[in-house]
Design a protein around this motif. Structure first.
Motif, PDB file in Angstrom:
ATOM      1  N   PRO A  24       0.820  -1.218   0.000  1.00  0.00           N
ATOM      2  CA  PRO A  24       0.000   0.000   0.000  1.00  0.00           C
ATOM      3  C   PRO A  24       0.853   1.268   0.000  1.00  0.00           C
ATOM      4  CG  PRO A  24      -0.799  -1.579   1.627  1.00  0.00           C
ATOM      5  CD  PRO A  24       0.512  -2.106   1.129  1.00  0.00           C
ATOM      6  N   GLY A  25       0.514   2.193  -0.863  1.00  0.00           N
ATOM      7  CA  GLY A  25       1.239   3.454  -0.941  1.00  0.00           C
ATOM      8  C   GLY A  25       2.393   3.446  -1.912  1.00  0.00           C
ATOM      9  N   PHE A  26       2.687   2.264  -2.493  1.00  0.00           N
ATOM     10  CA  PHE A  26       3.834   2.164  -3.413  1.00  0.00           C
ATOM     11  C   PHE A  26       3.398   1.677  -4.790  1.00  0.00           C
ATOM     12  CE2 PHE A  26       5.563   1.867   0.831  1.00  0.00           C
ATOM     13  CZ  PHE A  26       6.717   2.640   0.775  1.00  0.00           C
ATOM     14  N   LEU A 180      -8.314  -6.616   0.174  1.00  0.00           N
ATOM     15  CA  LEU A 180      -7.442  -7.468   0.986  1.00  0.00           C
ATOM     16  C   LEU A 180      -6.159  -6.728   1.347  1.00  0.00           C
ATOM     17  CD1 LEU A 180      -7.858 -10.767  -1.062  1.00  0.00           C
ATOM     18  CD2 LEU A 180      -8.904 -10.244   1.139  1.00  0.00           C
ATOM     19  N   SER A 181      -5.468  -7.235   2.372  1.00  0.00           N
ATOM     20  CA  SER A 181      -4.233  -6.587   2.834  1.00  0.00           C
ATOM     21  C   SER A 181      -2.993  -7.106   2.125  1.00  0.00           C
ATOM     22  CB  SER A 181      -4.071  -6.799   4.346  1.00  0.00           C
ATOM     23  OG  SER A 181      -5.188  -6.301   5.051  1.00  0.00           O
ATOM     24  N   HIS A 182      -3.147  -8.205   1.352  1.00  0.00           N
ATOM     25  CA  HIS A 182      -1.981  -8.846   0.756  1.00  0.00           C
ATOM     26  C   HIS A 182      -2.176  -9.046  -0.742  1.00  0.00           C
ATOM     27  CE1 HIS A 182      -1.274  -9.412   4.940  1.00  0.00           C
ATOM     28  NE2 HIS A 182      -2.108 -10.423   5.072  1.00  0.00           N
ATOM     29  N   VAL A 281       4.334  -6.466   4.116  1.00  0.00           N
ATOM     30  CA  VAL A 281       5.741  -6.895   4.142  1.00  0.00           C
ATOM     31  C   VAL A 281       5.892  -8.186   4.932  1.00  0.00           C
ATOM     32  CG1 VAL A 281       8.043  -6.314   4.998  1.00  0.00           C
ATOM     33  CG2 VAL A 281       6.702  -4.601   3.772  1.00  0.00           C
ATOM     34  N   MET A 282       5.268  -8.248   6.131  1.00  0.00           N
ATOM     35  CA  MET A 282       5.373  -9.439   6.963  1.00  0.00           C
ATOM     36  C   MET A 282       4.755 -10.649   6.272  1.00  0.00           C
ATOM     37  SD  MET A 282       7.200  -9.052   9.506  1.00  0.00           S
ATOM     38  CE  MET A 282       6.888 -10.774   9.896  1.00  0.00           C
TER      39      MET A 282
END
Length: 316
Positions: A24-26, A180-182, A281-282
């Motif tokens: 996110p953000g990139f 989703l977060s991923h 990232v995680m």
């Protein structure tokens, strides 16, 4: 308006769309970000393929320890491939949309290979326990038939626990569009987006976690307690070091698999205030670190594997 919104929700909840997120953000830097991802995937794919190949072709490696290592490499290959397509699709082509059915299929392979790898690490811990504590009975205990039994048991456990958990998702209602977060579908990430009761899913998920990781980690710890007790009974310090050094590769594999998993679980449960990029990232570290590092660990620390790889490379 309320009736119309309810009707719309009922219609769209049958085929909701999920939007994948890389970092996110990139978004503007996806092309550059894909370069290290491609490098990591290349290392994971080539390293595990090489280990799988030499264990199959080198007759000197047709032993229980290396059979289990080949299963570990095959599992790591499956884990890498199961997420690589959507991750690179997002980074290269901005292909962020995925259906619920496709999401469930990806989760089956992703969580399936993860649960299988956990089982393989337990089997490898048992292998090290027998090799250190009962070396004279090693070949009679860990026969080829026993290895096949353990492999089938791992697969059966994975399918029995995972299929009902994922099929329960079909009973949930989701909003028409869910972010989703991923860059792949991860069950805890998907479940928190449902706007219906998820108590049954949470309970069954907890039961599945207890019957996999909750059993596997204590079994590995118990194996090493028995191994350490046996090693400490050896009088010579040199012999102690020699015997315990045979376990170093497995300890490294356990560490690179479970530590990121535990950290990611804590981030999902307690890190809701963390920036979304931390979650992403995680999640990527969790899935790529183990497949990438396992071949390196075993190539560096296992003499027979190292010699076989060098022989294969020099021959080519």
């Amino acid at each position: 308006i309320q009736v119309n919104m309810t009707t719309l929700s009922n219609l769209t909840s049958k085929s909701p769309a999920f939007l994948l997120t890389a970092l996110p953000g990139f978004q503007a830097a996806h092309g550059w970000i894909s370069i290290p991802f491609c490098g990591l995937y290349a290392v994971a794919l080539s390293g595990n393929s090489m280990i799988l190949s030499i264990v199959i072709t080198q007759h000197s490696l047709h032993e229980p320890m290396y059979y289990l290592l080949s299963i570990l490499s095959a599992t790591d290959l499956g884990l890498t491939v199961s997420t690589m397509s959507t991750t690179l699709g997002v980074l290269w082509f901005d292909a962020i949309e995925i259906t619920l059915d496709a999401c469930i299929i990806q989760m089956f392979f992703l969580h399936g290979f993860t649960a299988t790898e956990s089982g393989v690490l337990v089997a490898m811990a048992f292998d090290r326990y027998v090799a250190v504590c009962n070396p004279l009975r090693y070949t009679t205990i860990l026969t080829n038939y026993r290895i096949i039994q353990m492999g089938l048991l791992m697969i059966l456990r994975t399918v029995v626990l995972l299929l009902p958990l994922l099929l329960l998702l079909k009973l949930l209602s989701f909003y028409p569009v869910n972010v989703l977060s991923h860059s792949y579908c991860y069950h805890p990430d998907v479940i928190k987006l449902a706007h219906s009761d998820t108590q049954a899913n949470s309970i069954y998920g907890l039961v599945g976690l207890v019957l996999t990781t909750g059993i596997d980690i204590p079994c590995i710890i118990l194996s090493y307690i028995l191994i350490i007790h046996s090693v400490l009974n050896i009088a010579s310090p040199e012999e102690r070091y020699k015997v315990f050094s045979t376990c170093v590769s497995h300890i490294g594999a356990v560490a690179v698999f479970y530590i990121p998993m535990i950290i990611l679980s804590f981030v999902h449960r307690y890190g809701r205030s963390f920036p979304k990029v931390v979650h992403s990232v995680m999640a990527n570290v969790y899935l790529i670190l183990s497949p990438m590092l396992n071949p390196i660990i075993y190539s560096v620390k296992t003499k027979q594997i190292r010699k076989s790889i060098l022989s294969l490379l020099l021959t080519r």
